[in-house]
Design an enzyme around this catalytic site. Sequence first.
Site, PDB file in Angstrom:
ATOM      1  N   ASP A   1       5.079  -5.052   9.832  1.00 17.19           N
ATOM      2  CA  ASP A   1       6.578  -4.496  10.782  1.00 17.19           C
ATOM      3  C   ASP A   1       6.308  -4.982  11.973  1.00 17.19           C
ATOM      4  O   ASP A   1       7.507  -5.754  12.545  1.00 17.19           O
ATOM      5  CB  ASP A   1       6.404  -2.927  10.775  1.00 17.19           C
ATOM      6  CG  ASP A   1       6.816  -2.083   9.458  1.00 17.19           C
ATOM      7  OD1 ASP A   1       7.390  -2.814   8.878  1.00 17.19           O
ATOM      8  OD2 ASP A   1       6.541  -0.998   9.684  1.00 17.19           O
TER       9      ASP A   1
ATOM     10  N   ASP B   1       0.972  -1.521  12.515  1.00 13.84           N
ATOM     11  CA  ASP B   1       1.446  -1.953  11.052  1.00 13.84           C
ATOM     12  C   ASP B   1       1.941  -3.609  11.066  1.00 13.84           C
ATOM     13  O   ASP B   1       2.746  -4.045  11.887  1.00 13.84           O
ATOM     14  CB  ASP B   1       2.721  -1.299  10.492  1.00 13.84           C
ATOM     15  CG  ASP B   1       2.992  -1.642   9.049  1.00 13.84           C
ATOM     16  OD1 ASP B   1       3.201  -3.040   8.860  1.00 13.84           O
ATOM     17  OD2 ASP B   1       2.937  -0.787   8.319  1.00 13.84           O
TER      18      ASP B   1
ATOM     19  N   ARG C   1       0.819  -0.984  -0.146  1.00 13.53           N
ATOM     20  CA  ARG C   1      -0.005  -0.036   0.100  1.00 13.53           C
ATOM     21  C   ARG C   1       0.883   1.142   0.026  1.00 13.53           C
ATOM     22  O   ARG C   1       1.652   1.228   0.797  1.00 13.53           O
ATOM     23  CB  ARG C   1      -0.920   0.083   1.477  1.00 13.53           C
ATOM     24  CG  ARG C   1      -2.018   0.921   1.212  1.00 13.53           C
ATOM     25  CD  ARG C   1      -2.853   0.439   2.327  1.00 13.53           C
ATOM     26  NE  ARG C   1      -2.232   1.276   3.624  1.00 13.53           N
ATOM     27  CZ  ARG C   1      -2.959   1.671   4.545  1.00 13.53           C
ATOM     28  NH1 ARG C   1      -4.310   1.578   4.598  1.00 13.53           N
ATOM     29  NH2 ARG C   1      -2.502   1.845   5.657  1.00 13.53           N
TER      30      ARG C   1
ATOM     31  N   THR D   1      -0.761   7.685  -1.189  1.00 11.82           N
ATOM     32  CA  THR D   1      -1.882   7.573  -1.618  1.00 11.82           C
ATOM     33  C   THR D   1      -3.059   6.521  -1.015  1.00 11.82           C
ATOM     34  O   THR D   1      -4.057   6.514  -1.275  1.00 11.82           O
ATOM     35  CB  THR D   1      -1.843   7.309  -3.050  1.00 11.82           C
ATOM     36  OG1 THR D   1      -1.159   5.898  -3.331  1.00 11.82           O
ATOM     37  CG2 THR D   1      -0.942   8.103  -3.939  1.00 11.82           C
TER      38      THR D   1
END
Length: 209
Positions: A203, A200, A104, A108
């Site tokens: 991560d 995340d 991703r 944007t």
Amino acid sequence: MGKVHVLDHPLIQHKVTYIRDKQTGTKEFRELVDEVAMLMAFEITRNLPLQEKTIETPVMEAQSQVLAGKKIGLIPILRAGLGMVDGMLKLIPAARVGHVGLYRDPETLKPHEYYLKLPSDIEERELIVIDPMLATGGSANDAIHSLKKRGAKQIRLMCLVAAPEGVEVIQNDHPDVDIFLAALDDKLNDHGYIVPGLGDAGDRLYGTK
Ligand code: PRP
Ligand code: URA
């Protein structure tokens, strides 16, 4: 419209709490995601067809039930989806695994596909698309489009945590796809992160950032 199943089993909910906790380190996070994926696999396979089999128990001949051999394909979205594959394979070891590589764009929030490798017979398989996070829904949406373009007919989506915004996108674009979640959260924040979420997922699984 596809159904949303929130798998509210106490073991799943307990483990998701520790997955969310920012104090949970990489090793434990990875183990917990693996365990929740296995528990979710138990629920998502409830629909598998059975067939009769005649066996001999030590006491007598008996009719019993075995899986009818429905073909399953697991499709993790790279990279965070990989964290859920082994847990699912513990329960459905004969499943084939295809990979969709998407990331991703942080600006944007649009997904970009960089890899695709699928079992050759996806049109015959029930496919389970796997990603811990369903945020804007862009990544899962693209992955499902990509599978359908190549002939997939039966698709389910399995995520740990979803935002209502992502669920709506999938329900609008893919009304034939049921969604299985461990938790349906409140919303997205301005950066496209799920709130309260877990941060995340990639991560935290791989200790990057
Ligand atoms: C994360 C996550 C999903 C996606 C969800 O992946 O694992 O794939 O974001 O967001 P969306 O619903 O708004 O598309 P990311 O792009 O961070 O890549 P990674 O798995 O490689 O870390
Ligand atoms: N991707 C993640 O890993 N976490 C979010 O909250 C949203 C997208």
